[in-house]
Design an enzyme around this catalytic site. Structure first.
Site, PDB file in Angstrom:
ATOM      1  N   TYR A 109      42.242  80.401  34.311  1.00  0.00           N
ATOM      2  CA  TYR A 109      43.271  79.302  33.907  1.00  0.00           C
ATOM      3  C   TYR A 109      42.711  78.015  34.006  1.00  0.00           C
ATOM      4  O   TYR A 109      42.205  77.594  34.809  1.00  0.00           O
ATOM      5  CB  TYR A 109      44.270  79.740  35.066  1.00  0.00           C
ATOM      6  CG  TYR A 109      45.212  78.361  34.876  1.00  0.00           C
ATOM      7  CD1 TYR A 109      46.814  79.063  34.385  1.00  0.00           C
ATOM      8  CD2 TYR A 109      45.257  77.219  35.329  1.00  0.00           C
ATOM      9  CE1 TYR A 109      47.550  77.888  34.123  1.00  0.00           C
ATOM     10  CE2 TYR A 109      46.219  76.299  35.107  1.00  0.00           C
ATOM     11  CZ  TYR A 109      47.372  76.472  34.510  1.00  0.00           C
ATOM     12  OH  TYR A 109      48.467  75.431  34.512  1.00  0.00           O
ATOM     13  N   GLU A 196      48.063  73.615  28.688  1.00  0.00           N
ATOM     14  CA  GLU A 196      47.763  74.638  29.695  1.00  0.00           C
ATOM     15  C   GLU A 196      47.034  75.496  28.641  1.00  0.00           C
ATOM     16  O   GLU A 196      47.552  76.089  27.715  1.00  0.00           O
ATOM     17  CB  GLU A 196      48.948  75.134  30.112  1.00  0.00           C
ATOM     18  CG  GLU A 196      48.965  75.957  31.636  1.00  0.00           C
ATOM     19  CD  GLU A 196      50.468  76.578  31.971  1.00  0.00           C
ATOM     20  OE1 GLU A 196      50.833  76.475  33.233  1.00  0.00           O
ATOM     21  OE2 GLU A 196      51.137  77.203  31.116  1.00  0.00           O
TER      22      GLU A 196
END
Ligand code: GDP
Ligand code: MN
Length: 400
Positions: A109, A196
């Site tokens: 991530y 993101e």
């Protein structure tokens, strides 16, 4: 403002950030054409809606033949995708992204956002990316690593290296540092508020790839981001919000029953707080802005009333640049041009307040007049309770 994954990935690509080979398609035929163009033996079909959680909801599928690819695309386009982030009615899928499937070794991530506490761009990374990152953040916050960027120096190499170490990418140090710095540059250049990459993958061939991307921009900076503003997809937004935007009104739909018409963002927030304090919930945030003429106020009424949950309306105006007489005129006009069953509580203060009150008084309308913010919220909640209890009109107790 949000954009679709395929649009975000175009931007990533233009900044030299590696993304899978792919293209958007609007039909099963188009999807097959894209697959033939990009080549490969397996392709990913990804529903393009402004919501995450697609993987778990069937919005990300892998096809290993062209007929299967067409079938999956056909089933997806025109359907409503319901994910954890869409609400029960889901989002209509109008296009899909077709990508050459990659072999994933690890899912990581990586995110950039503006941290409100430090007021700085913050890079967030975790070795445990993918569809369950929210759970990791909840249950193992120590597995989420952050670096705060000092605006005087910008993002520094050592910060990227620290993150690489923290998520086990020391063997990919140089491409990772380059990637994070490019993301940071994109974030700054384009006035993003959230970028993101989940997952950032390390492929079996040892490449780093941005497999998914969520990108959101600062609405207040769109005036200087013409090419970003063009990416806006109004189909993905609440129609009431889109209409309000067109009228220069700042409207956000919420889930309560008290419709709010307020001037100034701060007063609008305080009004919502006061409503909650008195035991009800606002149906919306609405800032009519400074210098709102009668037309604008009438439009505000129309938009607020398009929400079927609205049972009561609270108008709260503290007029500085605004003029109470214009607001009052707008209230009267709105109630004349459409039948409004919901009780209307009005609080006016500031410029031309006497004239505003006179207009309301002489209109013959059944309005509940409030003295101040707290009184307005209290009376709005009382009126809501009366409506809920089945009274036809506002009870005497709340009429002033
Ligand atoms: P989201 O669920 O809306 O965040 O959609 P993502 O784009 O993140 O995809 C969800 C999951 O699908 C990813 O975490 C991957 O596990 C999987 N996925 C997406 N693209 C590929 C691919 O090219 N190959 C493989 N094997 N899996 C993929
Ligand atoms: Mn994702």
């Amino acid at each position: 403002m949000n954009v679709h994954e395929y649009q975000a990935k175009e931007l990533l690509k233009s900044y030299g950030i590696p993304v899978p080979v792919g293209e958007v398609a609007y039909s099963d035929k188009g999807a097959a054409r894209v697959a033939e163009d990009i080549g490969g033996t397996r392709w990913v079909v990804k529903a393009q809606v402004h919501a995450g959680g697609r993987g778990k909801a069937g919005g990300v599928r892998i096809a290993s033949t062209l007929p299967q690819l067409r079938e999956l695309t056909d089933a997806m386009i025109g359907s409503r995708l319901v994910t954890e982030q869409t609400g029960a009615e889901g989002q209509l899928v109008q296009r899909v992204l077709i990508e050459r499937a990659c072999r994933i070794d690890r899912e990581l991530y990586l995110g950039l956002t503006i941290d409100r506490a430090t007021q700085r761009i913050t890079v967030i990374a975790s070795a445990e990316g993918g569809v369950d990152v929210e759970e990791v953040a909840r249950e193992h916050p120590e597995r989420i690593h952050t670096e705060v960027v000092d605006p005087a120096t910008g993002l520094l190499d050592f910060q990227c290296r620290k993150l690489a170490m923290a998520i086990g990418l020391q063997h990919r140090m140089s491409p990772f540092v380059k990637l994070v710095k490019r993301l940071y540059r994109l974030f700054r250049d384009k006035d993003a508020v959230l970028l993101e990459i989940n997952p950032l993958v390390e492929t079996e061939d040892g490449d780093l790839l941005a497999l998914d991307c969520k990108l959101a921009f600062d609405d207040n900076a769109l005036f200087r981001q013409g090419d970003v503003a063009e990416l806006r997809d109004f189909d993905e937004e609440d129609p009431k919000e889109v209409e309000a935007y067109g009228h220069g009104l700042n409207y956000i739909a919420l889930d309560g029953q008290v419709g709010c018409i307020v001037n100034g963002a701060g007063l609008a927030m305080a009004t919502m707080d006061a409503i909650v304090l008195h035991g009800a919930r606002p149906a919306n945030f609405l800032d009519v802005g400074g210098g709102a003429g009668p037309e604008k106020v009438a439009n505000a009424f129309r938009i607020v009333l398009e929400d079927p949950n609205v049972r009561v309306i609270l108008v709260n105006i503290f007029a500085g640049i605004n003029r109470c007489d214009w607001i009052a005129e707008g209230v009267v006009r709105a109630t004349r041009s459409q039948e409004i069953e919901a009780p209307i509580v009005v609080r006016l203060a500031g410029t031309n307040v006497d004239e505003g009150r006179r207009i309301l008084r002489e209109s013959g309308l059944e309005l509940v007049i409030a003295e101040d913010l707290d009184d307005g919220a209290r009376k709005a909640v009382a009126a809501l309770r009366a409506v809920e209890a089945g009274y036809d009109a506002v009870p005497q107790g709340v009429r002033t």
